[in-house]
Design a protein around this motif. Structure first.
Motif, PDB file in Angstrom:
ATOM      1  N   SER A   1       2.873  -8.399  -8.390  1.00  0.00           N
ATOM      2  CA  SER A   1       3.777  -7.246  -8.427  1.00  0.00           C
ATOM      3  C   SER A   1       3.145  -5.967  -7.885  1.00  0.00           C
ATOM      4  O   SER A   1       3.847  -4.980  -7.673  1.00  0.00           O
ATOM      5  CB  SER A   1       4.266  -7.007  -9.855  1.00  0.00           C
ATOM      6  N   ASP A   2       1.824  -5.965  -7.662  1.00  0.00           N
ATOM      7  CA  ASP A   2       1.189  -4.776  -7.100  1.00  0.00           C
ATOM      8  C   ASP A   2       1.106  -4.819  -5.576  1.00  0.00           C
ATOM      9  O   ASP A   2       0.554  -3.912  -4.959  1.00  0.00           O
ATOM     10  CB  ASP A   2      -0.214  -4.589  -7.682  1.00  0.00           C
ATOM     11  N   LEU A   3       1.662  -5.847  -4.964  1.00  0.00           N
ATOM     12  CA  LEU A   3       1.631  -5.920  -3.501  1.00  0.00           C
ATOM     13  C   LEU A   3       2.515  -4.833  -2.902  1.00  0.00           C
ATOM     14  O   LEU A   3       3.642  -4.610  -3.345  1.00  0.00           O
ATOM     15  CB  LEU A   3       2.110  -7.282  -3.021  1.00  0.00           C
ATOM     16  N   ARG A   4       1.986  -4.174  -1.891  1.00  0.00           N
ATOM     17  CA  ARG A   4       2.755  -3.201  -1.118  1.00  0.00           C
ATOM     18  C   ARG A   4       2.457  -3.427   0.353  1.00  0.00           C
ATOM     19  O   ARG A   4       1.303  -3.618   0.737  1.00  0.00           O
ATOM     20  CB  ARG A   4       2.383  -1.760  -1.497  1.00  0.00           C
ATOM     21  N   PHE A   5       3.509  -3.379   1.158  1.00  0.00           N
ATOM     22  CA  PHE A   5       3.362  -3.503   2.603  1.00  0.00           C
ATOM     23  C   PHE A   5       3.744  -2.160   3.220  1.00  0.00           C
ATOM     24  O   PHE A   5       4.829  -1.637   2.956  1.00  0.00           O
ATOM     25  CB  PHE A   5       4.230  -4.635   3.145  1.00  0.00           C
ATOM     26  N   VAL A   6       2.841  -1.610   4.012  1.00  0.00           N
ATOM     27  CA  VAL A   6       2.985  -0.249   4.518  1.00  0.00           C
ATOM     28  C   VAL A   6       2.857  -0.275   6.039  1.00  0.00           C
ATOM     29  O   VAL A   6       2.097  -1.083   6.608  1.00  0.00           O
ATOM     30  CB  VAL A   6       1.914   0.680   3.889  1.00  0.00           C
TER      31      VAL A   6
END
Length: 571
Positions: free
Chosen positions: A72-77
């Motif tokens: 749940s801490d994955l972020r795609f930027v």
């Protein structure tokens, strides 16, 4: 001065993406993901919008221990570290270290190897922002990942339709989960207003199919009402598309059948043309004019085999879109490459950090055991080196005194407690003293018979054995480290390689960028084993030679002592 300024400007111009400021300091790790649309990658020329690509994570390219166990801490930027991209997680298994995440890329330039995004992770307080329905554009009618197993198969797109029917989960899908059908019953997407043919934007159906045999006659997708039908199917294993109403148009079955027991990507688009694609390449096309009609979507009728990633869109996707989908989703696709992980705002992590970050749990267990062996072996080498050094110095001092002093006087001196020669000497003198005390009581002359000399020699030989045992004590721990360290390291490497290949096979990500980090990390265990064995080998050989020298010196001294006693006290 102006040349220095120009050089600085040039360096800034060619600096990598990591030169951008860190998106959010609360995320401890990030990794660049390169999207290569050049001829060496996906080979698409068109600039595409809102494309959704699967990011496969496994032991070879991601440190699951550094992320939350549910992802749940994955972020795609975006590459400029400004725009957070929409994504959703198809599966995230932190125990087996496998994950499939779908990411929307708002704009992807064609014919470029410089496009990239960032994957951020490592914030254990971060909530989930996964948004399956927001990941796809409004024209995407349905997306079936088949990650649910048996039961209703949920559509991941915005409409959220569930496919009804009976399908078993495949053992290993192409992208995460897959559906296994036996031909007895199809999957059905119930009709809703958006699911229709003949809309102004067109229509696209795509899927990965794996037929059981090459002679299959089956319907992969169909929409039917009382007056018309649209069918995408297999005729003796050869793909075709057909529309039947007052006017009929169709593509003839392709020359070659789809290969059995192997995954093939098929796509069919319908607008003013009916176009069939296989594995990203156009294979057939005819003019078309489909009237508007809506009906249930029937998937896999009479089809025996496996299906994965079924997608339906109310838009006729372009040839480059289809080619990009194939390149992004294929196990050996050339669209995605994973760069080196970075920690904090300090920039790229070292190669050692990359390797350690990719080591699996079993590898860490082996490395921990090897670390313990290394500590023990170093402790033994240091202790034995000190003991050998003290013994050698004490022997040297004793040698300087021996011969100058009388036997019992030398035996009573102090300062030789660490000397093996002194302990042997004192043992012989004690044996001599006991005998002479008895002789004095009995009024006998102080002399030694051959039997008495033999008894004293036997006592001295026993002392020699004890001295050798004392000198060689704990040396077996070094031999264990020398012989066992490499084998333990090899065990960790073999298990790590097995897990890496299994994870890559399950994730369906077959390329050197996926394999190399996992294999390199698995080899860390072998390096650790050699790191234990090599110092232990050098230390053992050095200590063994010094101990052998002291043992030989002590044996020679014992013979010399017996000889002197025989010369002095023989009758």
């Amino acid at each position: 001065m102006k040349y220095i300024v120009l050089m600085l400007v040039a360096l800034l111009a060619v600096s990598p993406a990591s030169a951008w400021a860190w998106w959010n300091a609360e995320w401890a790790q990030r990794r660049p993901i390169v999207l290569d649309t050049s001829a060496g990658g996906a080979d698409v020329k068109e600039t595409l919008s809102n494309v959704v690509v699967p990011v496969r994570l496994h032991t070879g390219n991601f440190d699951f221990l550094a992320a939350k166990e549910d992802g749940s801490d994955l972020r795609f930027v975006s590459a400029d570290d400004k725009l957070v991209l929409k994504h959703h997680v198809e599966s995230f298994d932190s125990l087996n270290e496998l994950a499939i995440v779908w990411v929307q890329v708002p704009r992807l330039a064609g014919a470029s190897n410089a496009e990239s995004i960032w994957l951020y992770y490592g914030n254990f307080k971060a909530p989930s922002v996964a948004d399956a329905k927001g990941t796809y554009d409004p024209s995407q009618l349905a997306v079936l990942h088949f990650a649910e197993g048996v039961g209703l198969l949920q559509d991941a797109a915005a409409y959220g339709q569930a496919a009804k029917g009976s399908a078993s989960p495949a053992a290993i899908g192409l992208i995460g989960g897959a559906a296994a059908l036996d031909g007895s019953a199809p999957l059905v997407l119930p009709a809703w207003p958006a699911l229709k043919l003949g809309s102004p934007g067109g229509f696209t159906f795509s899927a990965w199919v794996k037929p059981e045999n090459a002679e299959a006659d089956a319907t992969l997708f169909a929409m039917r009402d009382a007056e018309r039908s649209f069918t995408i199917g297999l005729e003796r294993g050869r793909l075709f598309a057909r529309f039947v109403a007052k006017d009929k148009f169709e593509t003839r079955p392709l020359e070659n059948a789809l290969p059995p027991a192997a995954w093939s990507h098929i796509a069919v688009t319908l607008s003013d043309r009916l176009v069939v694609y296989v594995n990203g390449e156009q294979r057939a096309a005819v003019a078309a004019n489909a009237p508007h009609f809506s009906a249930d979507g029937v998937i896999g009728e009479n089809f025996a085999g496996e299906l994965d990633e079924v997608q339906i869109a109310a838009q006729a996707r372009s040839a480059d879109w289809v080619k990009l989908s194939h390149a992004a989703q294929a196990a050996d696709g050339r669209l995605i490459r994973y760069g080196q992980p970075e920690a904090g705002e300090s920039g790229s992590a070292s190669y050692l950090g990359i390797l350690l970050g990719a080591v699996t749990l079993d590898g860490w267990v082996v490395i921990a055991i090897l670390a313990l062996m290394m500590l023990v072996s170093f402790a033994v080498m240091i202790a034995k080196a000190i003991a050998v050094f003290r013994t050698a110095n004490a022997n040297l001092r004793f040698r300087q005194k021996f011969g100058a002093a009388e036997g019992e006087e030398l035996a009573r001196e102090h300062g030789f407690d660490g000397s093996s020669l002194f302990r042997v000497y004192r043992l012989g003198i004690e044996e001599l003293r006991h005998r002479f005390e008895r002789y004095d009581r009995d009024g006998l002359a102080r002399s030694l018979s051959p039997q008495a000399l033999g008894a004293i020699k036997a006592s001295i030989d026993a002392g020699l054995v004890r001295e050798n045992e004392r000198l060689n004590s704990q040396m077996v721990l070094l031999t264990i480290a020398i012989s066992g360290g490499p084998f333990l390291g090899l065990l960790g490497t073999v298990v790590g390689v097995m897990i890496t290949f299994a994870a890559i096979a399950a994730a369906g990500d077959v390329n050197v960028n996926a394999i190399a980090p996992g294999i390199a990390a698995a080899l860390v265990a072998t390096v650790a084993g050699l790191g234990v064995a090599i110092p232990a080998l050098f230390g053992y050989n050095y200590l063994a030679s010094r101990i052998r020298g002291i043992s030989n010196d002590t044996a020679v001294f014992a013979d010399e002592l017996i000889t002197r006693l025989a010369e002095k006290y023989a009758p």
